[in-house]
Every structure is written in C-alpha cells, then in structure tokens.
Design a protein around this motif. Sequence first.
Motif, PDB file in Angstrom:
ATOM      1  N   GLN A 126       5.169  -3.287   4.488  1.00  0.00           N
ATOM      2  CA  GLN A 126       4.108  -3.687   5.419  1.00  0.00           C
ATOM      3  C   GLN A 126       2.758  -3.341   4.795  1.00  0.00           C
ATOM      4  O   GLN A 126       2.677  -2.455   3.929  1.00  0.00           O
ATOM      5  N   PRO A 127       1.669  -4.029   5.207  1.00  0.00           N
ATOM      6  CA  PRO A 127       0.344  -3.615   4.735  1.00  0.00           C
ATOM      7  C   PRO A 127       0.104  -2.142   5.020  1.00  0.00           C
ATOM      8  O   PRO A 127       0.418  -1.642   6.107  1.00  0.00           O
ATOM      9  N   ALA A 128      -0.424  -1.411   4.026  1.00  0.00           N
ATOM     10  CA  ALA A 128      -0.548   0.039   4.160  1.00  0.00           C
ATOM     11  C   ALA A 128      -1.623   0.446   5.158  1.00  0.00           C
ATOM     12  O   ALA A 128      -1.536   1.514   5.769  1.00  0.00           O
ATOM     13  N   ASN A 129      -2.659  -0.390   5.331  1.00  0.00           N
ATOM     14  CA  ASN A 129      -3.724  -0.113   6.314  1.00  0.00           C
ATOM     15  C   ASN A 129      -4.328   1.275   6.124  1.00  0.00           C
ATOM     16  O   ASN A 129      -4.453   2.063   7.069  1.00  0.00           O
ATOM     17  N   VAL A 130      -4.702   1.571   4.886  1.00  0.00           N
ATOM     18  CA  VAL A 130      -5.314   2.876   4.601  1.00  0.00           C
ATOM     19  C   VAL A 130      -6.791   2.736   4.244  1.00  0.00           C
ATOM     20  O   VAL A 130      -7.425   3.692   3.819  1.00  0.00           O
ATOM     21  N   GLY A 131      -7.333   1.520   4.406  1.00  0.00           N
ATOM     22  CA  GLY A 131      -8.724   1.291   4.055  1.00  0.00           C
ATOM     23  C   GLY A 131      -8.859   0.721   2.664  1.00  0.00           C
ATOM     24  O   GLY A 131      -7.868   0.454   1.980  1.00  0.00           O
ATOM     25  N   PRO A 132     -10.094   0.526   2.206  1.00  0.00           N
ATOM     26  CA  PRO A 132     -10.305  -0.049   0.873  1.00  0.00           C
ATOM     27  C   PRO A 132      -9.958   0.932  -0.238  1.00  0.00           C
ATOM     28  O   PRO A 132      -9.895   2.144  -0.029  1.00  0.00           O
ATOM     29  N   SER A 133      -9.726   0.385  -1.427  1.00  0.00           N
ATOM     30  CA  SER A 133      -9.445   1.220  -2.607  1.00  0.00           C
ATOM     31  C   SER A 133     -10.738   1.845  -3.134  1.00  0.00           C
ATOM     32  O   SER A 133     -11.784   1.191  -3.163  1.00  0.00           O
ATOM     33  N   PRO A 134     -10.686   3.144  -3.553  1.00  0.00           N
ATOM     34  CA  PRO A 134      -9.558   4.096  -3.469  1.00  0.00           C
ATOM     35  C   PRO A 134      -9.447   4.687  -2.068  1.00  0.00           C
ATOM     36  O   PRO A 134     -10.450   4.870  -1.381  1.00  0.00           O
ATOM     37  N   ALA A 135      -8.217   4.962  -1.651  1.00  0.00           N
ATOM     38  CA  ALA A 135      -7.964   5.495  -0.312  1.00  0.00           C
ATOM     39  C   ALA A 135      -7.243   6.834  -0.418  1.00  0.00           C
ATOM     40  O   ALA A 135      -6.466   7.067  -1.351  1.00  0.00           O
ATOM     41  N   THR A 136      -7.503   7.707   0.540  1.00  0.00           N
ATOM     42  CA  THR A 136      -6.854   9.017   0.589  1.00  0.00           C
ATOM     43  C   THR A 136      -5.764   9.010   1.636  1.00  0.00           C
ATOM     44  O   THR A 136      -5.984   8.575   2.776  1.00  0.00           O
ATOM     45  N   VAL A 137      -4.561   9.462   1.254  1.00  0.00           N
ATOM     46  CA  VAL A 137      -3.426   9.562   2.165  1.00  0.00           C
ATOM     47  C   VAL A 137      -3.143  11.045   2.389  1.00  0.00           C
ATOM     48  O   VAL A 137      -2.918  11.798   1.430  1.00  0.00           O
ATOM     49  N   ALA A 138      -3.184  11.473   3.647  1.00  0.00           N
ATOM     50  CA  ALA A 138      -3.021  12.888   3.974  1.00  0.00           C
ATOM     51  C   ALA A 138      -1.627  13.382   3.613  1.00  0.00           C
ATOM     52  O   ALA A 138      -0.633  12.652   3.708  1.00  0.00           O
ATOM     53  N   ALA A 139      -1.534  14.663   3.210  1.00  0.00           N
ATOM     54  CA  ALA A 139      -0.265  15.244   2.772  1.00  0.00           C
ATOM     55  C   ALA A 139       0.732  15.381   3.909  1.00  0.00           C
ATOM     56  O   ALA A 139       1.949  15.466   3.663  1.00  0.00           O
ATOM     57  N   ASP A 140       0.269  15.405   5.154  1.00  0.00           N
ATOM     58  CA  ASP A 140       1.194  15.583   6.279  1.00  0.00           C
ATOM     59  C   ASP A 140       1.795  14.259   6.749  1.00  0.00           C
ATOM     60  O   ASP A 140       2.523  14.223   7.747  1.00  0.00           O
ATOM     61  N   GLN A 141       1.504  13.155   6.062  1.00  0.00           N
ATOM     62  CA  GLN A 141       2.093  11.862   6.423  1.00  0.00           C
ATOM     63  C   GLN A 141       3.533  11.778   5.916  1.00  0.00           C
ATOM     64  O   GLN A 141       3.896  12.430   4.936  1.00  0.00           O
ATOM     65  N   PRO A 142       4.380  10.961   6.569  1.00  0.00           N
ATOM     66  CA  PRO A 142       5.759  10.789   6.076  1.00  0.00           C
ATOM     67  C   PRO A 142       5.767  10.228   4.652  1.00  0.00           C
ATOM     68  O   PRO A 142       4.853   9.497   4.252  1.00  0.00           O
ATOM     69  N   ALA A 143       6.804  10.561   3.902  1.00  0.00           N
ATOM     70  CA  ALA A 143       6.939  10.056   2.537  1.00  0.00           C
ATOM     71  C   ALA A 143       7.074   8.535   2.555  1.00  0.00           C
ATOM     72  O   ALA A 143       7.734   7.960   3.435  1.00  0.00           O
ATOM     73  N   ARG A 144       6.428   7.864   1.595  1.00  0.00           N
ATOM     74  CA  ARG A 144       6.526   6.414   1.504  1.00  0.00           C
ATOM     75  C   ARG A 144       6.221   5.953   0.088  1.00  0.00           C
ATOM     76  O   ARG A 144       5.600   6.661  -0.704  1.00  0.00           O
ATOM     77  N   ASP A 145       6.719   4.746  -0.207  1.00  0.00           N
ATOM     78  CA  ASP A 145       6.463   4.099  -1.488  1.00  0.00           C
ATOM     79  C   ASP A 145       5.332   3.101  -1.333  1.00  0.00           C
ATOM     80  O   ASP A 145       5.118   2.563  -0.244  1.00  0.00           O
ATOM     81  N   PHE A 146       4.615   2.839  -2.453  1.00  0.00           N
ATOM     82  CA  PHE A 146       3.520   1.896  -2.426  1.00  0.00           C
ATOM     83  C   PHE A 146       3.769   0.797  -3.465  1.00  0.00           C
ATOM     84  O   PHE A 146       4.401   1.021  -4.498  1.00  0.00           O
ATOM     85  N   ARG A 147       3.218  -0.396  -3.175  1.00  0.00           N
ATOM     86  CA  ARG A 147       3.190  -1.478  -4.149  1.00  0.00           C
ATOM     87  C   ARG A 147       1.955  -2.331  -3.856  1.00  0.00           C
ATOM     88  O   ARG A 147       1.375  -2.272  -2.768  1.00  0.00           O
ATOM     89  N   VAL A 148       1.565  -3.168  -4.844  1.00  0.00           N
ATOM     90  CA  VAL A 148       0.470  -4.110  -4.658  1.00  0.00           C
ATOM     91  C   VAL A 148       1.052  -5.518  -4.693  1.00  0.00           C
ATOM     92  O   VAL A 148       1.735  -5.901  -5.645  1.00  0.00           O
ATOM     93  N   ARG A 149       0.793  -6.285  -3.647  1.00  0.00           N
ATOM     94  CA  ARG A 149       1.308  -7.643  -3.540  1.00  0.00           C
ATOM     95  C   ARG A 149       0.166  -8.651  -3.675  1.00  0.00           C
ATOM     96  O   ARG A 149      -0.813  -8.572  -2.944  1.00  0.00           O
ATOM     97  N   ARG A 150       0.300  -9.579  -4.634  1.00  0.00           N
ATOM     98  CA  ARG A 150      -0.713 -10.616  -4.820  1.00  0.00           C
ATOM     99  C   ARG A 150      -0.480 -11.765  -3.876  1.00  0.00           C
ATOM    100  O   ARG A 150       0.649 -12.033  -3.475  1.00  0.00           O
TER     101      ARG A 150
END
Length: 333
Positions: A309-333
Amino acid sequence: SAAYLGEGRFYLMRGGRSNASGLYRTGAAFGLSAFYRDQDLGHWAYYSPMNDWQAEGWTPFSTTGNEPDGSLIAVIQNADGTVSVRDRKDSGNFYIRLDTAWTVPFTVEFRARLDDATGTGGDAAHPKYTAAAFQTDPDHPGGEAWQPAFAATRFGRWGLADESVESAIGFADNSQFQTYTFVCRFDESARARLAANPADGGANVELCVFEVYLNRDFSKPAAVFHNTGFFGWDSVDYDGALDIGFPGPSAGQVTLDWVRWGNGVILDPADPGAPGLPTLAVARAPGGLTVTWTGGTLESAPSVTGPWQPANVGPSPATVAADQPARDFRVRR
C-alpha cells in the motif's frame, strides 16, 4: 505540388504554360518551415513530466461552470511529481487542458491511475475519465475529435457499457498506473464522403478513429473505434488541444504521472524524459529511520509478500518512528 522531406524541409515544384508565348516552364525549389521542423513527424514534440502542471502549459477547463474550488473540484500537485484532476460534482465536466500544435495523424501517450469514479445514466456501469484530443480546422469538414474513455476495468469507445463491437473495448486494472498510447487518424473513406457532402452525418461519426495501445504492447491495438461525431469545443483553436478529466455524467479523480505527444504514428518502447531507475535508501536516524526515494511512489507492506500500500509518510526524505510496526518498503513507478 510539394513533398515533405522531414525536419521541416519541403521540395516545392511548380509548372505552367504562358498564354502569350505558348511556352511551358517548370521550376523547383527547397523550402524550410520552422513550425514543421519543431513539430516533425515521428518525433515527440512535447513532454510534460507533471512536476509543475501550470508551468508546463496546462490550464483548468470546463464548459459547465465546474471551476476549481479546492475540494470537490481541484487540480492537485502531488509531492511525488504527479498531478490529480478531481471533479466529484454530481453533474458537469472538468478537465485540464494543454494547447497543442498537431496535424493528423498524431500520437498521444500518458501514464495515469483512476483513483475513483462515479456516474449516472449511460455512465452508471462504467464511469470514466477521458483523454480527449480536438482540432478546429475550418478548411476540413466534419468534427475533429478523438475521445477514448478509461474506466476502472475497461477502456476504448465513449460508451464503455456497449460491447456490440468487440474491438472497441480493451480491459485493464486502471486503479493501478497504466501507460496508454493512442494514435489519432482519419478514416479516409469517411473523409471522402464528407468532402462530397459535408452534411453526411454517418461519415462524420466514422471520421475520427483512435487506436489505443496498453503498456506499449504494439503488436496490435488493444482497442480501436471512432468518435461520436462531436465537433469539439468552440475554444479549441486551429491546431488543437488535449483535455484530460471527467465528462458529465461521470465524476471522480484521475492521477497523471506524465503526458507526451507528437505528430505522426509514434510507437516508442522507451519511457519519456530518461527518468532512470527508482532509488530507495534506508538509514538510521534519532528515534527511527530515514527513508529516501526517487522515481516513483513509496509503498510499504508487513512482509515482502504484501499486501503493498502507499506508505503515506510524506515527501522524501521521510522519518519513520522506531515504535512503528516492522514493515518492508519499495518504490513503485
């Protein structure tokens, strides 16, 4: 007579007989047109990466008073370099428009995603957006309009619920980004009938044919059909305009990644603008991670198998808090 040699160059020939002397003379010369040099057949003449839609020449357009209010009707410049065209009113139409300079045949290509759509009447089953090409050439009889339609699961003819012509409709998941190439041409038989009789309504309907290719599969068009006979808007000039948006009775939102067009039949296997491959980097940061990416939309999932799903973390670069659940990231064109 004249022969076009490409790159704006013409070979001009003329002949005639003098009534006074009876002599027949011929002449030949070369000519150069700056217009046709810049709009040469077989080459892309314009590319809009949608990084700044207004600077790239687009303007809002409606014939029903659906002007942008920032909510129901809007043109939204997204942080990832895409543009969303929104018209969620129950009636009326709204598009973004680009003034063009094309001659028939010409090719339009774009990458887009249908975010949502609703419709009434004939569009209730398959509400749509259109990428509509127009010209108003006063020297040419008939309506010069090419309007392929794109709904959630199908594309092609204006009335997408009508399956009476199998080749007129193609199928795709337009809730995801898809690349469409459509070639606009005249049906020469209909053109000849209109030249003989400009009031021939049947020839007018058959005149403007579009061939739509999906994701650059150029083995054959995914949909081929003609327009409805619509003559286009009065505001369209001699050399054309491109409108992308929602015709009533459809409404919704479409997101555009890029658009390009050129004169002639252009079946180009490469993406525009040499964008390169997407990049993704993850680094430790105080209190979490910094995610940096380019070339597409950042997506996340609880595991590499999805669901993404879209990560919805804001524009790049984005900070992801350490207390968030573990997840994988990818970039989709």
